[in-house]
Each structure stands twice: as structure tokens, then as C-alpha cells.
Write a protein that holds these residues in place. Structure first.
Motif, PDB file in Angstrom:
ATOM      1  N   HIS A   1      -4.967  12.890   5.232  1.00 35.92           N
ATOM      2  CA  HIS A   1      -5.656  11.695   4.886  1.00 35.92           C
ATOM      3  C   HIS A   1      -6.979  11.509   4.455  1.00 35.92           C
ATOM      4  O   HIS A   1      -7.537  10.179   3.923  1.00 35.92           O
ATOM      5  CB  HIS A   1      -5.623  10.332   6.264  1.00 35.92           C
TER       6      HIS A   1
ATOM      7  N   CYS B   1       0.059   4.158   9.855  1.00 35.48           N
ATOM      8  CA  CYS B   1      -1.656   3.928  10.275  1.00 35.48           C
ATOM      9  C   CYS B   1      -1.941   2.600   9.487  1.00 35.48           C
ATOM     10  O   CYS B   1      -2.889   1.631  10.367  1.00 35.48           O
ATOM     11  CB  CYS B   1      -2.336   5.226  10.607  1.00 35.48           C
ATOM     12  N   THR B   2      -2.467   2.398   8.245  1.00 38.59           N
ATOM     13  CA  THR B   2      -2.667   1.450   7.023  1.00 38.59           C
ATOM     14  C   THR B   2      -1.969   0.643   7.625  1.00 38.59           C
ATOM     15  O   THR B   2      -2.711  -0.351   8.218  1.00 38.59           O
ATOM     16  CB  THR B   2      -2.099   1.661   5.955  1.00 38.59           C
TER      17      THR B   2
ATOM     18  N   ALA C   1      -6.843   7.033   8.129  1.00 38.66           N
ATOM     19  CA  ALA C   1      -5.781   6.198   7.562  1.00 38.66           C
ATOM     20  C   ALA C   1      -5.886   4.477   7.815  1.00 38.66           C
ATOM     21  O   ALA C   1      -5.367   3.686   7.201  1.00 38.66           O
ATOM     22  CB  ALA C   1      -4.369   6.866   7.886  1.00 38.66           C
TER      23      ALA C   1
ATOM     24  N   ILE D   1       2.812   8.942   7.635  1.00 36.26           N
ATOM     25  CA  ILE D   1       2.187   8.757   8.758  1.00 36.26           C
ATOM     26  C   ILE D   1       1.079   7.804   8.166  1.00 36.26           C
ATOM     27  O   ILE D   1       0.813   7.005   9.321  1.00 36.26           O
ATOM     28  CB  ILE D   1       0.930  10.305   9.737  1.00 36.26           C
ATOM     29  N   ALA D   2       0.912   8.428   6.803  1.00 36.35           N
ATOM     30  CA  ALA D   2      -0.787   7.526   6.746  1.00 36.35           C
ATOM     31  C   ALA D   2       0.089   5.519   6.725  1.00 36.35           C
ATOM     32  O   ALA D   2      -0.601   4.941   6.967  1.00 36.35           O
ATOM     33  CB  ALA D   2      -1.365   7.879   5.436  1.00 36.35           C
TER      34      ALA D   2
ATOM     35  N   GLY E   1      -6.637   1.184   6.177  1.00 36.41           N
ATOM     36  CA  GLY E   1      -5.310  -0.250   6.153  1.00 36.41           C
ATOM     37  C   GLY E   1      -6.240  -1.411   6.667  1.00 36.41           C
ATOM     38  O   GLY E   1      -6.021  -2.318   6.077  1.00 36.41           O
TER      39      GLY E   1
ATOM     40  N   ARG F   1      -9.476   6.902  -2.695  1.00 39.04           N
ATOM     41  CA  ARG F   1      -9.427   5.376  -2.968  1.00 39.04           C
ATOM     42  C   ARG F   1     -11.059   4.612  -2.624  1.00 39.04           C
ATOM     43  O   ARG F   1     -11.289   2.854  -3.395  1.00 39.04           O
ATOM     44  CB  ARG F   1      -8.699   4.812  -2.278  1.00 39.04           C
TER      45      ARG F   1
ATOM     46  N   PHE G   1       0.711  -1.119  -0.017  1.00 37.90           N
ATOM     47  CA  PHE G   1      -0.195   0.570   0.099  1.00 37.90           C
ATOM     48  C   PHE G   1       0.765   0.966  -0.171  1.00 37.90           C
ATOM     49  O   PHE G   1       1.373   1.150   1.230  1.00 37.90           O
ATOM     50  CB  PHE G   1      -0.756  -0.195   1.246  1.00 37.90           C
ATOM     51  N   GLN G   2       0.885   2.105  -1.676  1.00 42.60           N
ATOM     52  CA  GLN G   2       1.700   3.216  -0.972  1.00 42.60           C
ATOM     53  C   GLN G   2       0.807   4.301  -0.513  1.00 42.60           C
ATOM     54  O   GLN G   2      -0.176   4.768  -1.272  1.00 42.60           O
ATOM     55  CB  GLN G   2       2.437   3.549  -2.977  1.00 42.60           C
ATOM     56  N   ALA G   3       1.267   4.749   0.692  1.00 43.65           N
ATOM     57  CA  ALA G   3       0.897   5.875   1.129  1.00 43.65           C
ATOM     58  C   ALA G   3       0.768   6.990   0.886  1.00 43.65           C
ATOM     59  O   ALA G   3       1.253   7.280   0.226  1.00 43.65           O
ATOM     60  CB  ALA G   3       0.300   5.569   2.842  1.00 43.65           C
ATOM     61  N   GLU G   4      -0.350   7.666   1.093  1.00 46.19           N
ATOM     62  CA  GLU G   4      -0.737   9.295   0.684  1.00 46.19           C
ATOM     63  C   GLU G   4       0.938  10.087   1.400  1.00 46.19           C
ATOM     64  O   GLU G   4       1.546  11.070   0.906  1.00 46.19           O
ATOM     65  CB  GLU G   4      -1.589  10.427   0.994  1.00 46.19           C
ATOM     66  N   ASP G   5       1.049   9.535   2.734  1.00 43.28           N
ATOM     67  CA  ASP G   5       2.708  10.379   3.657  1.00 43.28           C
ATOM     68  C   ASP G   5       2.849   8.933   4.628  1.00 43.28           C
ATOM     69  O   ASP G   5       1.994   7.988   5.093  1.00 43.28           O
ATOM     70  CB  ASP G   5       2.612  11.601   4.677  1.00 43.28           C
TER      71      ASP G   5
ATOM     72  N   ILE H   1      -5.617   8.311  17.368  1.00 41.01           N
ATOM     73  CA  ILE H   1      -4.790   9.281  17.770  1.00 41.01           C
ATOM     74  C   ILE H   1      -5.260  10.590  16.670  1.00 41.01           C
ATOM     75  O   ILE H   1      -6.647  10.075  15.767  1.00 41.01           O
ATOM     76  CB  ILE H   1      -3.369   9.128  17.323  1.00 41.01           C
TER      77      ILE H   1
ATOM     78  N   GLU I   1       4.374   9.756  16.825  1.00 43.16           N
ATOM     79  CA  GLU I   1       3.399   9.508  17.499  1.00 43.16           C
ATOM     80  C   GLU I   1       2.507   8.272  16.840  1.00 43.16           C
ATOM     81  O   GLU I   1       2.240   7.051  18.451  1.00 43.16           O
ATOM     82  CB  GLU I   1       2.530  10.377  17.084  1.00 43.16           C
ATOM     83  N   ALA I   2       2.243   7.894  16.073  1.00 45.19           N
ATOM     84  CA  ALA I   2       1.856   6.211  15.589  1.00 45.19           C
ATOM     85  C   ALA I   2       2.265   5.188  15.874  1.00 45.19           C
ATOM     86  O   ALA I   2       1.192   3.766  16.650  1.00 45.19           O
ATOM     87  CB  ALA I   2       1.293   6.754  14.218  1.00 45.19           C
TER      88      ALA I   2
END
Lengths: 611, 343
Positions: B110, A295-296, B80, A291-292, B84, B117, A285-289, B74, A321-322
Motif C-alpha cells: 500500500h 481499506c479505501t 490504504a 485488502i487495499a 480512500g 498516486r 477506485f481500482q486498488a492495488e490489491d 489495522i 481482517e479489514a
């Protein structure tokens, strides 16, 4: 003309040119061929951050260094026997690495007035005596390539792009190597354009034949196969080994792999490699950033999958943080940091070990995590596998540290059989033991069970707020908070019961100096310690894979030496931890230049300590 | 685990937990919790297959009160985390609970990426136009000039129009409802749960402690009929205390007309599938105190059927298996170029 054959134990070569010259490909091909032949090899790609840096400039030089030998090779070599320079800038940047009386193979076409100016040369070093101490093989590679392809019908640009094959063919002759592997590679790489297959094969042969027929040198070199442990080998790069280790762990844990990440140098190749293996059920999963991305992974882990994210220092900072949420939730996940030069954007393509304290302390609150570091490209496999084991079996996020040096470096790997890899066993909920599911009920290792959505009767809520022991309900009770902080720490400490005791990796078991290292310095420290030990110095080498928790006997090992020296590519991060943990007067050997130590630098320090 | 009623059917009660609900007395969140619990038995999912995920803020306490799987995560990241979870577990019914600060400020990135998506999940955005948990700072939806603890002379931030933002990110289900209209809320929640794709439901929610009455003009009996426009698919846009007003498209311009002058046939007929008109509808965002303003629409603005990320991901995995066969670990460990060292 027949040539004599000279035996060599080990050879170090640097290929250097513009970042668009195909240097990395040339180096990789030469490496693979030598590895297939049976040499021990170690490589070090060194390239600029810009994809196409201005041509011919000093900033645009891309280099690929490798050492191959008939003896054990642990580093890409301190100094080079051979420098292949495609232009004046590449020559200038790499000449300091060439040993006296070494060989320079230069593309004379890359030394025209413009090239010399870009390389900031007032006079042509090929003519002004600069090369008096070296053996020079000048070849007009551009001209030879164009001549070889005069009838190909290809444009000048495409013709010039195959110059690297001429050099490669030349070296294959020089070192008496079979070209079959590279020929197959060319056929595969350009299978969509047969004219490029023909052109590259032609130039490769032209280089080989030129070396044979020209009277450039009188002897060829032979580097015999190395006496590696018997078995089957392949060549592997660090990031690739990391990806394979993740897939192996996912299989052995019977949990699908979910890999959420955001592109960043030098970690992206793990994503690329994993994306090729979707037939293993690997979800990338290529996330948007950044942090995402983490989180995913938390979401996937809550859903019962092996969640993994990777980044480099700047991205890890964003994930902090995550990751702390992961610690609080006590869910299994692996966070990979392929370290690079920092702070901030720093040196994206250069290597450093300066994120160790970030891994230890880069989260708010008391948020302990297990930390492991790989020692070499192939060691990434075993270390990431172990990181996944700890994450799943101990219900915790785990840090895995690699760095740019081992991520892109390669070496032979005696790969394992899947049947020889251990199974990874998660702790499941047994409704017979506690009918009413309690998410934070623990076993003797303080590990809670992993119950995932879809499990009837296991419905529960978890979150980032402090939770009551056992029930997991939100709790602000002061005593409970302290208890939970202690439990989370002890849970990580207890992992030490499941990891092997530390061994002295090389040299003396006790004595004057202990070289205590971690991460990618393994090869150079090993080389230096062996050499010092052979000279009679009572020096030992302990290399840590487990940085948190430490192996239980580490204090014991350390106490057997008078001095402890910790070489690191940072300003003394493990040093601080060791001094704090064991109250000893350990000393650092530090280098923060974006490039690895040389074995000589380590050896000098060892000799100074006893001298 | 709670038990079902005598018919084996789950009821709203089966979805409440033993935790004390800790919102301020009079908070709009209570009404939303009640409606969500009441629709749960009707969405056709097993309790163990339902997951509520929230970020940080008053509304994000929500999962603790739902007897399903849940995560209070959080700030800004529920979207996000849900992305997942849904990617890896398409079989679950996933609900995101978020607020105006959580979704639109710290978690804005996010949110838009989740929407494009189009995971099959439901987002309940509790919009109270204020930061409540941190005791009263302005939020990204607070109107210009809003006086709060952090803006003593009035906010100079231009606010987001949340639904316009969501449509801009190609959301496939966009709706608005309010805490004070339980019947409407219930209807929209059910419709959202039935949509296959991301259902984005903005709920106007009154924070009676720090921003009391922010939406009163839309919820108060006196003004509601004049100030709101209740959208119904296939129906003309009619509003007003006497149902005597309508919206007509004059060229591209929405205009309020009197039904004394026009018949209903002359009015804009709402079509949930019309993306361009949905964009116009989300632009009905005038300050109600301005003369000649348009009424605020409630209901379903837009529905689109578009592929879901998790389905495409699963298809690619299947495709890869068809092409390459089931993954063989030993084969990838070996690679293509192997040499043997004899003993």
C-alpha cells in the motif's frame, strides 16, 4: 418457398463455439431481441477461464444458453431444443444437453480432420450416425460468410470474425424475429469502422436470407410475447443490476458512492459498469490489491460516503481482517461477493454457493454481519439496494451475495421509477441531545451516529481496539468487552424488525415438504415446486433474501412442513445454519459441479421425499 | 471540545486529548507527538478538518492523543485507508502515522502505491528498526546481523533503505529527521505539511526498551556533526565537527573531501528538485562503523510538483458531468431498449 408457422410456448437454445467465436455476443443479441419482442427470457453464459483457450479444443468451448417463452420462464432450461455448434468440440461438449429429436445447427467447416482430432473424435459425428435421433441442419457457415463478403476488401481474419452474424441472421428467420435491434447494435459497436458495419450487416442479412431461400426447413417457429405483468421492461444482467442498485442507493441516501475494488472474475463487470457512470458522482477506485480495496472503502465510509467493495471468494478471504475492522468501527459499507467455484482459485468462471459460511464466520472474533443474497439477475437491484439501506441505517458492514450464474445471466426486468424507491436515512448527531459528541452512544436499535470529519465539535477517534460503551475510549475491561460483543450482535439481530416477514414464495403454505433455498437456485426451485404442486404434491417453496438476520417468522413457516429440504450449490452450508438455529432435521440437496441445478434434479428429489 | 487562546488562535494544547499517553517512559514517540501538536496551529487548517490515521504498532497509538478526527486501524493498512479517505474527501488534511514494520513490512504494497498516486497527505514513518509492540523482533529496517529475540544468532535479512524505496515509487516529497532534534523535526514537519502531494517523512525514533541507541551515532552530541549531513536547499554539502568536510561529486561518485583542499564552490550544491541527485543522496546509507563511510543525510531530499490522484479523480467526475450531464437515475434504470407490456 412459403413456410408454415409452428407455435412454441418456450424454446431453449445453446450457442456454442470457440471462446473467440463471438458466442456471448451472439447469445446476448438473440436474447435482447426476444426480450424486446416481449418474451420472458433467462440466460446462462458458460465460458472457459482462459480468454483465448486453444482453438478447437474441448477446453476452449464457450457456450451461451437461453430459454425464451410466451409463458413464465424462470431458468435457462434443463435441456435444449436447439444446439448451434460452430465446431466439433462445441458440438461434443453440448450434445448431452440436447433433447431427443432436438435440432442441431452445425457449421460443417468446423468439422474438418483437425477439428475432429482436437475434439477427440475418431469418426465424424455428422456422418457416423450420432445424429440419427436429431434433426440436423448442416451449413458451411465459413464458406457462406466468405461468399457474402467476397467484395468487401476485408482480410480473411476479419471476414471469419463475422461468421456469428450469419448464424444469428439464420435464427432470426427461423424464429420470425425483427433484426432492427441487432442492426442498431452493429452500427453502434463498429461506428469507428464503417466497413465492419457494412460487413456485419451484410452477413446478418445473408444468414436471414439463406434460411428463407434454402429449403433447410419447412416451418418457422413463433414464440408469442409472454403475459408478463403490465408495465415497462428492459433486459438486465446481474452485475449490471447490482451496479444500478448501488447508484440508486447512493442517490436515495444522498451520499456519494465510493467503489473500491480489485479486478476478479466474476465481479469485475460491476466495476466496469460503475466506471461508466461518473456523472452520478460515482468514484471508482481500482486498488492495488483486495485488502487495499476494502481499506479505501473504510476510509471513504469514515469520510461519510457510501463505501462499497466487491470481489469473489479468494478476494473476500483477503479482505477478512479489514471487514472485521468495519464491524468493530461500526461504519456503513457493503461487501459484495460474486461467488464462484472454490476453494482457492477453484473454478473462476463457474458458479457455486460455497461462500455462505465465509460470509457468516470468515472473520476473527465475534463479528456478526447482516447477509443478503440475490435470487436472480434483476433481483440484484432490489437486494443490493436493501443491503445499502441496512448498512447506512444500522451502521454496519453488510454482505451481499451473488454468484457467477446470476452475475452473468440476464432476464427481463420491470424496472422501478426512482420516485418509487425509498429514501435511506443515516443517523446523524444532534448536538442538542449530547453536546459532547460520544461516538458510541446508541439509539433504541443500538445504532450509533455517523459523524464525519469536517463536522466542528465532532472530533473523535475510533479504532480496532475494543472500546468503552458510549465514549468509544479504548477499554480492556472484561465486563465492558462482553457487553460490547453482545451489543454488536443484538444490533444485527434488531435489523429483523425492519425487514419484511418471510412469505411462502410458491406452492403449499404447509404440508409434506418445504424447499428452503437462497441465492441463484430461486428459478429452478420455483419451476420444480410449481410442477410438483401442480401434480398434487404438498410442497412449498421459501426463498430467503435475508440470511442474517433471518426474517422473524421463519421458524413458524418451517414448522408447518413435515420435511425441510435445502438445495444448495455447496455441501450444505445454509443447512448447517438452519439445523443449528432451529434444531430441526433439515436435509440437504447438494451439487458442487460449477453448474446450476436443473429443475428436474430438484423435482426428482421432491418426488422421492413424498414417494 | 477544547477552546482556543485569548486571541482565538488554537495552540498545541488544543490538540491534546484527555487520554493518558501510554508509550514507555523515554520513548522517542513523545518528542514526535509534541512537535506534531505544536505545528498543528500553524498549518492553516481547522481542527475538524484534520484526520490522523494509523496502522498497528507503538507509533500507531498516536491518533488517540490528537484531538482531531482519527482512526487507529489495522496492521499495514493506514496508507490504504488514508488513500480512500483522501480520494473521497479531498478537502481534509490527512496524516498517516506508521512505523517500519507497519509501512515497510506488512503494509509495503500500500505504501508504494499510495506514493505513486501522490495523494495530498502527510506520512510520518517512525523508524526504530525494531518491532516494539510485540516485544523485540527484528524489523525490515534492522541492520544485518542484528541480534533480537527472533534472531538469536543475528538477522540474515538485508534491510530496506526506506527513502530509496520511496523515491523508487516516485514519491514527490522525501525527507528524514530524528526524534532527538526537535527543531529540525519541526522544520521538516512544517515543510511536509506545506507540500501539495504525499509528504514522506522518515523519523529516526529511538526505542529505548528494545533497541536503545540504534541511532545514537546520529543524535549524540559527540558524533552527530561527523556522522550527519544536514541538507539545505541551494547550500553545499558540508559536515564535520569543524564544518571542515564536504561532499563532492567525482564523476558520478560522491566523495568526502576536506575543505582544506577544496573550496565550498567545488562541493555538491543541494537541489531539492534534482531527482537524480536525490537518488544518490538516499543511497548515503552506509553502515557507520565501516571505514570511509558517507555521513547520513537529514532534511528534505526531494520535492516534486506532480498532479494529485484526488484532483484528477474530481476532474474526471466533472468531465463526465460536462459530457453526459448530471446523472439521471430514471434514465439509467430505463436503459436503451425498453418494451411495454399492456395490461
Amino acid at each position: 418457398m412459403s413456410k408454415t408457422v409452428e407455435e412454441k410456448k418456450e424454446v431453449t437454445i445453446v450457442f456454442a463455439g470457440d471462446s473467440g467465436d463471438g458466442i456471448q455476443l451472439t447469445g446476448t443479441q438473440f436474447t435482447n431481441t426476444n426480450a424486446l419482442f416481449g418474451n420472458d427470457v433467462s440466460t446462462f453464459p458458460n465460458y472457459p477461464a482462459e480468454i483465448r483457450a486453444p482453438q478447437g479444443t474441448l477446453a476452449g468451448v464457450s457456450g451461451f444458453q437461453l430459454q425464451f417463452g410466451s409463458v413464465e420462464v424462470s431458468t435457462p432450461g434443463d435441456v435444449c431444443d436447439v444446439l448451434v455448434a460452430m465446431n466439433a468440440a462445441a458440438f461434443k461438449v453440448n450434445l448431452p444437453r440436447l433433447k431427443k429429436s432436438g435440432t442441431v445447427i452445425v457449421n460443417t467447416d468446423g468439422f474438418n480432420a483437425r477439428n475432429l482430432k482436437l475434439a477427440e473424435y475418431d469418426t465424424n459425428p455428422l456422418e457416423d450416425g450420432t445424429l440419427n435421433d436429431f434433426r440436423t441442419i448442416p451449413i458451411d457457415v465459413s464458406k457462406m460468410t466468405r461468399m457474402a463478403l467476397v467484395d468487401s476488401g476485408l482480410g480473411k481474419k476479419e471476414v471469419d470474425r463475422s461468421r456469428n452474424m450469419f448464424v444469428l441472421g439464420f435464427l432470426y428467420y427461423m424464429y420470425n424475429r425483427d433484426m432492427k435491434a441487432t442492426e442498431n447494435f452493429i452500427r453502434e459497436k463498429f461506428k469507428k469502422s464503417p466497413e465492419l458495419v457494412d460487413a456485419n450487416l451484410k452477413v446478418l442479412k445473408a444468414g436471414y436470407n439463406f434460411a428463407d431461400t434454402s429449403e433447410t426447413f419447412t416451418s418457422r417457429y413463433n414464440v408469442k410475447a409472454a403475459q408478463l405483468k403490465s408495465g415497462e421492461y428492459r433486459n438486465i444482467m446481474g452485475n449490471q443490476a447490482t451496479a444500478l442498485g448501488l447508484i440508486a442507493a447512493s442517490k436515495k441516501a444522498s451520499r456519494d458512492l465510493f467503489y473500491g475494488s480489485y479486478p476478479i472474475t466474476p465481479a469485475s463487470d460491476i466495476l466496469h459498469e460503475l466506471a461508466k457512470h461518473k456523472n452520478f458522482g460515482v468514484k471508482t477506485f481500482q486498488a492495488e490489491d483486495e485488502i487495499a480495496a476494502i481499506c479505501t472503502v473504510i476510509g471513504a465510509s469514515f469520510g461519510g460516503q457510501l463505501g462499497v467493495t466487491a470481489s469473489s471468494g479468494p478476494g473476500i478471504a483477503l479482505k477478512g481482517e479489514a471487514i472485521g475492522l468495519g464491524v468493530m468501527l461500526e461504519l456503513p459499507m457493503v461487501v459484495i461477493n460474486v461467488q464462484r467455484g472454490g476453494p482457492s482459485t477453484g473454478l473462476p468462471t463457474k458458479t457455486e454457493q460455497s461462500d455462505l459460511l465465509q460470509a457468516f464466520y470468515g472473520r476473527n472474533g465475534e463479528a456478526p454481519m447482516p447477509i443478503l443474497a440475490a435470487s436472480s439477475p434483476s433481483d440484484c437491484f432490489a437486494t443490493i439496494f436493501e443491503a445499502c439501506r441496512i448498512a447506512i441505517e444500522h451502521m454496519t458492514p453488510v454482505f451481499f451475495l451473488s454468484d457467477g450464474y446470476i452475475a452473468n445471466g440476464s432476464e427481463p426486468w420491470k424496472f422501478p421509477k426512482s420516485a418509487d424507491l425509498r429514501a435511506i436515512q443515516s443517523r446523524d448527531w444532534n448536538p442538542d441531545e449530547n453536546a459532547e459528541y460520544q461516538p458510541y452512544l446508541r439509539n433504541l436499535d443500538l445504532v450509533r451516529s455517523w459523524v464525519t470529519p469536517g463536522t466542528p465539535g465532532g472530533e473523535h477517534r475510533i479504532g480496532g481496539l475494543e472500546k468503552e460503551d458510549v465514549s468509544g475510549d479504548v477499554s480492556y475491561d472484561p465486563d465492558n468487552h462482553e457487553k460490547m460483543v453482545n451489543i454488536r450482535r443484538e444490533k444485527v439481530e434488531k435489523i429483523a424488525n425492519t425487514i419484511p416477514l418471510q412469505e411462502v414464495n410458491h406452492g403449499a403454505e404447509s404440508g409434506d415438504v418445504l424447499m428452503l433455498s437462497w441465492g441463484s437456485t430461486y428459478g429452478v426451485v420455483k419451476t420444480a415446486v410449481k410442477e410438483a404442486y401442480d401434480k398434487g404434491i404438498q410442497v412449498g417453496h421459501v426463498h430467503l433474501r435475508h440470511l442474517s438476520p433471518f426474517p422473524k417468522n421463519l421458524a413458524d413457516l418451517i414448522s408447518k412442513f413435515k420435511k425441510v429440504i435445502i438445495p444448495e450449490m455447496n455441501q450444505g452450508q445454509l443447512l448447517k445454519i438452519i439445523r443449528a438455529e432451529f434444531l430441526i432435521d433439515a436435509q440437504g440437496l447438494n451439487k458442487v459441479k460449477g453448474i446450476p441445478f436443473t429443475a428436474e434434479e430438484i423435482l426428482n428429489r421432491i418426488e422421492k421425499e413424498v414417494g | 471540545m477544547k477552546t482556543a487562546d485569548q486571541n482565538g488562535q488554537l495552540t498545541a494544547k488544543d490538540f491534546s486529548t484527555d487520554q493518558d499517553v501510554r508509550w514507555c517512559p523515554g520513548c522517542g514517540d513523545y518528542s514526535i507527538l509534541k512537535q506534531v501538536q505544536s505545528i498543528m496551529p500553524e498549518i492553516g487548517r481547522k481542527k475538524e478538518d484534520i484526520v490522523f490515521i494509523s496502522g498497528i504498532g507503538c507509533s500507531s497509538r498516536f491518533p488517540y492523543y490528537m484531538d482531531t478526527y482519527g482512526m487507529h486501524s489495522i496492521h499495514g493498512r493506514a496508507t490504504a485507508i488514508a488513500s480512500g479517505l483522501k480520494s473521497s474527501r479531498p478537502d481534509l488534511s490527512v496524516w498517516v502515522i506508521t512505523g517500519d514494520g507497519d509501512a515497510l513490512s506488512i503494509g509495503g504494497n500500500h505504501l508504494i502505491h499510495m506514493l505513486r498516486r501522490n495523494f495530498d497527505l502527510n506520512v510520518l514513518l517512525f523508524n526504530n528498526e525494531i518491532y516494539g509492540l510485540t516485544k523485540g523482533q527484528y524489523s525490515p529496517t534492522s541492520p544485518e546481523g542484528k541480534v533480537t529475540k527472533s534472531t538469536p544468532i543475528g538477522s540474515i535479512d538485508h534491510p530496506f533503505n526506506p527513502l530509496k524505496l520511496c523515491l523508487g515509487a516516485d514519491a514527490t516529497f522525501v525527507a528524514r529527521t530524528m526524534d532527538r532534534d526537535p527543531k529540525h523535526q519541526r522544520e521538516i514537519l512544517l515543510k511536509g505539511s506545506q507540500h501539495v502531494g504525499t509528504s514522506m517523512i522518515e523519523i529516526y525514533q529511538n526505542c529505548n526498551v528494545f533497541n536503545d541507541g540504534a541511532f545514537e551515532i546520529f543524535t549524540d552530541k559527540q558524533s552527530k556533526a561527523e556522522e550527519t549531513l544536514m541538507l539545505e536547499d541551494g547550500q553545499p554539502l558540508v559536515f564535520g565537527a569543524e564544518n571542515d568536510k564536504g561532499i563532492r561529486l567525482d564523476g558520478g561518485q560522491p566523495t568526502i573531501v576536506s575543505l582544506n583542499d577544496y573550496s565550498k564552490d567545488d562541493l555538491w550544491i543541494h537541489n531539492e528538485k534534482d531527482k537524480f541527485k536525490a537518488q544518490l543522496l538516499t543511497s548515503f546509507f552506509d553502515n557507520p562503523s565501516v571505514e570511509g563511510h558517507l555521513p547520513r543525510p537529514f532534511g528534505v531530499f526531494y520535492i516534486e510538483d506532480r498532479y494529485r490522484y484526488e484532483d484528477a479523480m474530481a476532474e474526471q467526475l466533472e468531465f463526465a458531468k460536462e459530457q453526459k450531464g448530471e446523472g439521471d437515475l430514471d434514465a439509467i434504470l430505463r436503459g436503451r431498449n425498453v418494451w411495454k407490456v399492456e395490461a
